[in-house]
Scaffold this motif. Structure first.
Motif, PDB file in Angstrom:
ATOM      1  N   PRO A 249      -9.347  30.236  47.383  1.00 10.24           N
ATOM      2  CA  PRO A 249      -8.414  30.675  46.629  1.00 10.24           C
ATOM      3  C   PRO A 249      -8.813  31.854  45.537  1.00 10.24           C
ATOM      4  CG  PRO A 249      -8.329  28.405  46.970  1.00 10.24           C
ATOM      5  CD  PRO A 249      -9.715  28.857  47.554  1.00 10.24           C
ATOM      6  N   GLY A 250      -8.018  33.032  45.564  1.00  9.97           N
ATOM      7  CA  GLY A 250      -8.123  33.944  44.514  1.00  9.97           C
ATOM      8  C   GLY A 250      -9.435  34.664  45.115  1.00  9.97           C
TER       9      GLY A 250
ATOM     10  N   GLN B  72      -5.823  31.318  32.494  1.00  6.36           N
ATOM     11  CA  GLN B  72      -5.875  32.487  31.454  1.00  6.36           C
ATOM     12  C   GLN B  72      -6.814  33.749  32.023  1.00  6.36           C
ATOM     13  OE1 GLN B  72      -3.799  32.986  29.056  1.00  6.36           O
ATOM     14  NE2 GLN B  72      -2.803  31.148  29.743  1.00  6.36           N
ATOM     15  N   PHE B  73      -7.851  33.437  32.467  1.00  2.09           N
ATOM     16  CA  PHE B  73      -8.972  34.340  32.978  1.00  2.09           C
ATOM     17  C   PHE B  73      -9.510  34.184  34.424  1.00  2.09           C
ATOM     18  CE2 PHE B  73     -10.251  31.924  28.970  1.00  2.09           C
ATOM     19  CZ  PHE B  73      -9.609  32.884  28.085  1.00  2.09           C
ATOM     20  N   VAL B  74      -9.458  35.554  34.951  1.00  5.45           N
ATOM     21  CA  VAL B  74     -10.171  35.612  36.228  1.00  5.45           C
ATOM     22  C   VAL B  74     -11.779  35.212  35.926  1.00  5.45           C
ATOM     23  CG1 VAL B  74     -11.214  37.335  37.644  1.00  5.45           C
ATOM     24  CG2 VAL B  74      -8.914  37.337  37.030  1.00  5.45           C
TER      25      VAL B  74
ATOM     26  N   ARG C  44     -12.088  42.242  44.248  1.00  4.11           N
ATOM     27  CA  ARG C  44     -11.739  43.326  43.858  1.00  4.11           C
ATOM     28  C   ARG C  44     -12.012  43.823  42.503  1.00  4.11           C
ATOM     29  NH1 ARG C  44      -6.018  42.546  44.440  1.00  4.11           N
ATOM     30  NH2 ARG C  44      -6.494  42.581  46.426  1.00  4.11           N
ATOM     31  N   SER C  45     -11.928  42.797  41.617  1.00  7.65           N
ATOM     32  CA  SER C  45     -12.315  42.768  40.287  1.00  7.65           C
ATOM     33  C   SER C  45     -13.910  43.134  40.040  1.00  7.65           C
ATOM     34  CB  SER C  45     -11.988  41.670  39.420  1.00  7.65           C
ATOM     35  OG  SER C  45     -10.924  41.348  39.440  1.00  7.65           O
ATOM     36  N   GLN C  46     -14.552  42.830  41.058  1.00  4.26           N
ATOM     37  CA  GLN C  46     -15.941  43.133  40.874  1.00  4.26           C
ATOM     38  C   GLN C  46     -16.274  44.689  41.490  1.00  4.26           C
ATOM     39  OE1 GLN C  46     -17.871  40.995  39.554  1.00  4.26           O
ATOM     40  NE2 GLN C  46     -19.979  42.060  40.024  1.00  4.26           N
ATOM     41  N   TYR C  47     -15.684  44.962  42.634  1.00  2.00           N
ATOM     42  CA  TYR C  47     -16.178  46.147  43.156  1.00  2.00           C
ATOM     43  C   TYR C  47     -14.971  47.375  43.015  1.00  2.00           C
ATOM     44  CZ  TYR C  47     -19.284  42.854  45.551  1.00  2.00           C
ATOM     45  OH  TYR C  47     -20.226  41.923  45.987  1.00  2.00           O
TER      46      TYR C  47
ATOM     47  N   LYS D 285      -4.155  33.810  42.546  1.00  2.00           N
ATOM     48  CA  LYS D 285      -3.850  34.862  41.757  1.00  2.00           C
ATOM     49  C   LYS D 285      -5.345  35.217  41.102  1.00  2.00           C
ATOM     50  CE  LYS D 285       0.925  35.147  40.711  1.00  2.00           C
ATOM     51  NZ  LYS D 285       2.221  35.026  40.172  1.00  2.00           N
ATOM     52  N   GLY D 286      -6.337  34.338  41.239  1.00  2.00           N
ATOM     53  CA  GLY D 286      -7.760  34.547  40.871  1.00  2.00           C
ATOM     54  C   GLY D 286      -7.871  34.075  39.459  1.00  2.00           C
TER      55      GLY D 286
END
Length: 314
Positions: A218-219, A196-198, A225-228, A55-56
């Motif tokens: 993994p992740g 707790q954190f991406v 996706r969080s970056q772009y 889950k990153g």
């Protein structure tokens, strides 16, 4: 704390452990597990990296270097055994072994005389750039970002006492040394902050711990996706506060009164009733105020980081 800013200081970093990864497939295995491009961690060049769930969410953060054909992953001591075990679970038929290596002591050294103390044993100490490494058979020296050195000495190293007993070095604790990482904007994943954190929430890509051009791990899809696909809602800030808070403490804001809006990722006492730390919080809440308690009595004030958040918050 004053010694950290003005004197040459030496700290035994017993709050960290080393995981040794070795074997013919070590590079390929780590490339498929960690967020950075391990192929760039050749002997002579260290790197930061992270290890996440599917889950990153970060399980660990590392400082990685090579020595004697093996990779050494420096990780918070309180999670080291569990991380070594988890990595071993995924080795399967690969020719690689993950072991906790307690044959090394880790020291932090910084200040005006640091290079002079190291010179008899590493004649290139003053020439190293950030994250560059000098290697001996029984020792490894890394130049850290924002000044200072990390020194890994194998047990029985002939000059460990020379370094430890240097007259022009003031001994400090690992906790005091940790203030350097706080001011450098480097948060270490510990037992209190696992999952707790991406990585980007803790600014890991800003310290070079994430490579967005490497292959899968993994992740990776969540991290990419969080970056772009839009800005992160939560980001890490350097903060000061005036009552003791523990790492892992939840944070609150009157802007979103019914929920926690973040977590304290690092903390260190810097004076009588004064603390500095790293706080991951929803970016939109700083204007209304971020607090270490639900009653909004322990205010956190933002301080400058050595890197810019402006571009990633736009």
């Amino acid at each position: 704390m004053a010694a950290l800013e003005t004197e040459t200081v030496l700290a035994p970093l017993d709050n960290f452990s080393l995981i040794r990864m070795e074997g013919d497939d070590a590079e390929a295995f780590l490339q498929g597990q960690l967020s950075n491009d391990i192929r760039q961690a050749q002997e002579g060049k260290a790197q930061y990296s992270t290890y996440s769930t599917a889950k990153g969410r970060m399980l660990a953060s590392f400082l990685i270097w090579r020595h004697g054909g093996a990779y050494y992953l420096m990780v918070s001591a309180d999670i080291a055994a569990a991380i070594a075990k988890r990595l071993s679970m995924f080795i399967l038929r690969s020719k690689v072994r993950a072991t906790l290596d307690d044959a090394w002591s880790i020291l932090g050294l910084s200040g005006p005389d640091a290079a002079l103390i190291l010179q008899p044993h590493f004649n290139d100490a003053d020439k190293l750039g950030d994250m560059e490494q000098s290697v001996r058979e029984d020792a490894s020296l890394l130049r850290l970002p924002h000044g200072g050195y990390l020194l890994a000495l194998r047990a029985g190293c002939g000059f460990e006492q020379d370094i430890s007993m240097a007259e022009n070095a003031h001994g400090v604790s690992a906790t005091v040394w940790g203030l350097r990482d706080i001011r450098a904007g480097i948060a270490w994943v510990t037992q209190e902050t696992q999952e707790q954190f991406v990585p980007q929430m803790a600014n890991m890509e800003l310290i070079g711990a994430v490579n967005f051009k490497k292959g899968c791990y993994p992740g990776q899809e969540i991290v990419a996706r969080s970056q772009y696909l839009g800005k992160m809602k939560r980001r890490m800030s350097r903060v000061e506060f005036f009552e003791r808070l523990s790492v892992g403490s939840k944070l609150f804001s009157p802007q979103l009164p019914e929920q926690s809006i973040g977590m304290l990722a690092a903390a260190c006492q810097v004076g009588e009733g004064r603390f500095e730390g790293l706080a991951v919080a929803q970016s939109q809440t700083w204007e209304a105020g971020v607090f270490g308690d639900e009653s909004h009595a322990i205010a956190l004030r933002e301080l400058e980081l050595p890197y810019s958040l402006e571009s990633v918050l736009e």
